[in-house]
Write a protein that holds these residues in place. Structure first.
Motif, PDB file in Angstrom:
ATOM      1  N   GLY A  49       0.825  -1.206   0.000  1.00 44.12           N
ATOM      2  CA  GLY A  49       0.000   0.000   0.000  1.00 44.12           C
ATOM      3  C   GLY A  49       0.855   1.251   0.000  1.00 44.12           C
ATOM      4  O   GLY A  49       1.694   1.448  -0.874  1.00 44.12           O
ATOM      5  N   GLU A  50       0.646   2.086   1.020  1.00 42.01           N
ATOM      6  CA  GLU A  50       1.407   3.322   1.146  1.00 42.01           C
ATOM      7  C   GLU A  50       2.696   3.147   1.940  1.00 42.01           C
ATOM      8  O   GLU A  50       3.339   4.134   2.320  1.00 42.01           O
ATOM      9  CB  GLU A  50       0.527   4.389   1.790  1.00 42.01           C
ATOM     10  N   GLY A  51       3.068   1.894   2.198  1.00 41.43           N
ATOM     11  CA  GLY A  51       4.356   1.612   2.829  1.00 41.43           C
ATOM     12  C   GLY A  51       4.431   1.888   4.313  1.00 41.43           C
ATOM     13  O   GLY A  51       5.528   2.044   4.852  1.00 41.43           O
ATOM     14  N   ASP A  70       3.374  -3.388  -4.625  1.00 42.98           N
ATOM     15  CA  ASP A  70       1.943  -3.142  -4.642  1.00 42.98           C
ATOM     16  C   ASP A  70       1.517  -2.776  -6.063  1.00 42.98           C
ATOM     17  O   ASP A  70       2.340  -2.319  -6.866  1.00 42.98           O
ATOM     18  CB  ASP A  70       1.563  -2.014  -3.679  1.00 42.98           C
ATOM     19  N   VAL A  71       0.229  -2.958  -6.346  1.00 44.23           N
ATOM     20  CA  VAL A  71      -0.293  -2.604  -7.669  1.00 44.23           C
ATOM     21  C   VAL A  71      -0.743  -1.151  -7.737  1.00 44.23           C
ATOM     22  O   VAL A  71      -1.028  -0.642  -8.823  1.00 44.23           O
ATOM     23  CB  VAL A  71      -1.481  -3.516  -8.062  1.00 44.23           C
ATOM     24  N   SER A  72      -0.797  -0.471  -6.596  1.00 38.32           N
ATOM     25  CA  SER A  72      -1.277   0.911  -6.558  1.00 38.32           C
ATOM     26  C   SER A  72      -0.135   1.893  -6.765  1.00 38.32           C
ATOM     27  O   SER A  72       0.688   2.104  -5.868  1.00 38.32           O
ATOM     28  CB  SER A  72      -1.973   1.196  -5.226  1.00 38.32           C
ATOM     29  N   GLY A  73      -0.119   2.523  -7.944  1.00 35.81           N
ATOM     30  CA  GLY A  73       0.909   3.526  -8.195  1.00 35.81           C
ATOM     31  C   GLY A  73       0.778   4.725  -7.282  1.00 35.81           C
ATOM     32  O   GLY A  73       1.792   5.293  -6.831  1.00 35.81           O
ATOM     33  N   ALA A  77       3.565   6.071  -4.687  1.00 35.90           N
ATOM     34  CA  ALA A  77       4.020   7.456  -4.760  1.00 35.90           C
ATOM     35  C   ALA A  77       3.952   8.112  -3.386  1.00 35.90           C
ATOM     36  O   ALA A  77       4.856   8.866  -2.991  1.00 35.90           O
ATOM     37  CB  ALA A  77       3.175   8.238  -5.764  1.00 35.90           C
ATOM     38  N   ARG A  78       2.882   7.840  -2.646  1.00 35.25           N
ATOM     39  CA  ARG A  78       2.768   8.372  -1.286  1.00 35.25           C
ATOM     40  C   ARG A  78       3.881   7.798  -0.399  1.00 35.25           C
ATOM     41  O   ARG A  78       4.466   8.520   0.412  1.00 35.25           O
ATOM     42  CB  ARG A  78       1.402   8.020  -0.714  1.00 35.25           C
ATOM     43  N   ALA A  79       4.177   6.515  -0.551  1.00 38.55           N
ATOM     44  CA  ALA A  79       5.252   5.891   0.225  1.00 38.55           C
ATOM     45  C   ALA A  79       6.591   6.550  -0.073  1.00 38.55           C
ATOM     46  O   ALA A  79       7.388   6.823   0.844  1.00 38.55           O
ATOM     47  CB  ALA A  79       5.318   4.395  -0.077  1.00 38.55           C
ATOM     48  N   ALA A  80       6.848   6.827  -1.347  1.00 38.13           N
ATOM     49  CA  ALA A  80       8.102   7.465  -1.733  1.00 38.13           C
ATOM     50  C   ALA A  80       8.211   8.867  -1.145  1.00 38.13           C
ATOM     51  O   ALA A  80       9.279   9.276  -0.670  1.00 38.13           O
ATOM     52  CB  ALA A  80       8.219   7.508  -3.255  1.00 38.13           C
ATOM     53  N   LEU A  92      14.875   2.310   0.790  1.00 40.21           N
ATOM     54  CA  LEU A  92      13.577   1.762   0.388  1.00 40.21           C
ATOM     55  C   LEU A  92      13.499   1.605  -1.120  1.00 40.21           C
ATOM     56  O   LEU A  92      13.817   2.526  -1.870  1.00 40.21           O
ATOM     57  CB  LEU A  92      12.456   2.691   0.857  1.00 40.21           C
ATOM     58  N   GLU A  93      13.062   0.442  -1.547  1.00 42.95           N
ATOM     59  CA  GLU A  93      12.874   0.137  -2.968  1.00 42.95           C
ATOM     60  C   GLU A  93      11.414  -0.233  -3.175  1.00 42.95           C
ATOM     61  O   GLU A  93      10.851  -1.028  -2.417  1.00 42.95           O
ATOM     62  CB  GLU A  93      13.788  -1.035  -3.341  1.00 42.95           C
ATOM     63  N   LEU A  94      10.785   0.353  -4.197  1.00 42.23           N
ATOM     64  CA  LEU A  94       9.364   0.137  -4.430  1.00 42.23           C
ATOM     65  C   LEU A  94       9.126  -0.416  -5.830  1.00 42.23           C
ATOM     66  O   LEU A  94       9.770   0.025  -6.790  1.00 42.23           O
ATOM     67  CB  LEU A  94       8.598   1.450  -4.250  1.00 42.23           C
ATOM     68  N   HIS A  95       8.177  -1.357  -5.934  1.00 41.28           N
ATOM     69  CA  HIS A  95       7.871  -1.986  -7.215  1.00 41.28           C
ATOM     70  C   HIS A  95       6.367  -1.976  -7.442  1.00 41.28           C
ATOM     71  O   HIS A  95       5.609  -2.495  -6.619  1.00 41.28           O
ATOM     72  CB  HIS A  95       8.370  -3.436  -7.241  1.00 41.28           C
ATOM     73  N   GLU A  96       5.945  -1.405  -8.564  1.00 35.91           N
ATOM     74  CA  GLU A  96       4.532  -1.403  -8.911  1.00 35.91           C
ATOM     75  C   GLU A  96       4.226  -2.647  -9.746  1.00 35.91           C
ATOM     76  O   GLU A  96       4.375  -2.666 -10.961  1.00 35.91           O
ATOM     77  CB  GLU A  96       4.166  -0.138  -9.692  1.00 35.91           C
ATOM     78  N   THR A  97       3.824  -3.690  -9.058  1.00 36.80           N
ATOM     79  CA  THR A  97       3.497  -4.953  -9.700  1.00 36.80           C
ATOM     80  C   THR A  97       2.653  -5.784  -8.749  1.00 36.80           C
ATOM     81  O   THR A  97       2.558  -5.475  -7.554  1.00 36.80           O
ATOM     82  CB  THR A  97       4.774  -5.731 -10.091  1.00 36.80           C
TER      83      THR A  97
END
Length: 251
Positions: A49-51, A70-73, A77-80, A92-97
């Protein structure tokens, strides 16, 4: 005009998308990560989600590195944004998948999936997915629903679930142990935690609708908040429970 993103709005005051108070989140993370201040654990959140879980972990464990999927871009974005504000973005590394499709290059010391069992098709498939990413000796942190009491027709209708969607608490733990896992800690969400979560969810959405009366989706937001509040108060309150467990492989 401000974009309408229901998930971001409903969790504005309660970033963790589960009925848990902040001190419960931190306690669970400490149990999962351990108490070695010099450790440099690698943490994965499947359905982040929002991390919120990862941001708490990175802030509390300065040696930790984390990956969120997460699938929610918009959620990522909020997490970043929050990671930048907290000064932990470099860890922190984030993946939209899809969490079910994520294939990391190496395993993790701690793998989380709290309130995201729907992404895998249920509790046991979630455990299987988590186990595939866990290093030997690592810990899983899993959160899912269970029946506090036998669900009434009103509760099942409110949730849109069949009676066998969940077991009771004992049955839930039995399913987990039969799948080859040993609980080493657990937290059963209290009624106060549930109420805080549901009031935050419905209240944030209702308030957004009141504050944006000219928005083309204001009426939809108000209706969704009212319907969710009714389903909770007249349906599954005191019936649907939530348990979060720290697990290790039995063998």
């Amino acid at each position: 005009m401000q974009p309408y993103d229901r998930h971001l709005i409903t969790h504005a005051r309660h970033p963790v998308a589960a009925p848990l108070h902040p001190h419960s989140v931190l306690d669970l993370l400490e149990r999962a990560v351990g108490d070695d201040d010099a450790a440099r654990p690698r943490i994965l959140d499947l359905g982040c989600g929002e991390g919120a879980w990862l941001l708490e972990a990175l802030a509390h464990f300065p040696g930790a590195r984390a990956v969120g999927v997460d699938v929610s871009g918009s959620g990522l974005a909020r997490a970043a944004e929050q990671a930048e504000a907290l000064g932990v973005a470099g860890r922190l590394e984030l993946h939209e998948t899809s969490a079910a499709d994520y294939r990391p290059a190496e395993p993790f010391d701690v793998v989380l999936s709290v309130g995201a069992a729907h992404a895998f098709g249920g509790l046991l498939p979630t455990l299987e997915a988590v186990g595939a990413h866990l290093a030997p000796g690592g810990r899983a942190l899993i959160g899912d629903g269970f029946w506090e009491h036998e669900p009434s027709p009103a509760a099942l209708d409110a949730l849109g679930e069949p009676a066998d969607a969940y077991a009771d608490l004992a049955g839930t733990v039995d399913r987990i142990t039969a799948a080859g896992w040993t609980p080493v800690y657990g937290h059963t969400s209290t009624l106060d935690e549930w109420d805080d979560y549901e009031w935050s969810w419905t209240g944030s959405l209702a308030e957004w609708a009141l504050d944006h009366p000219g928005h083309p989706r204001a009426a939809e937001a108000a209706g969704t908040a009212a319907a969710h509040r009714t389903a909770w108060l007249h349906g599954y309150r005191r019936t649907l429970g939530f348990v979060t467990l720290v697990l290790r492989r039995t063998a």
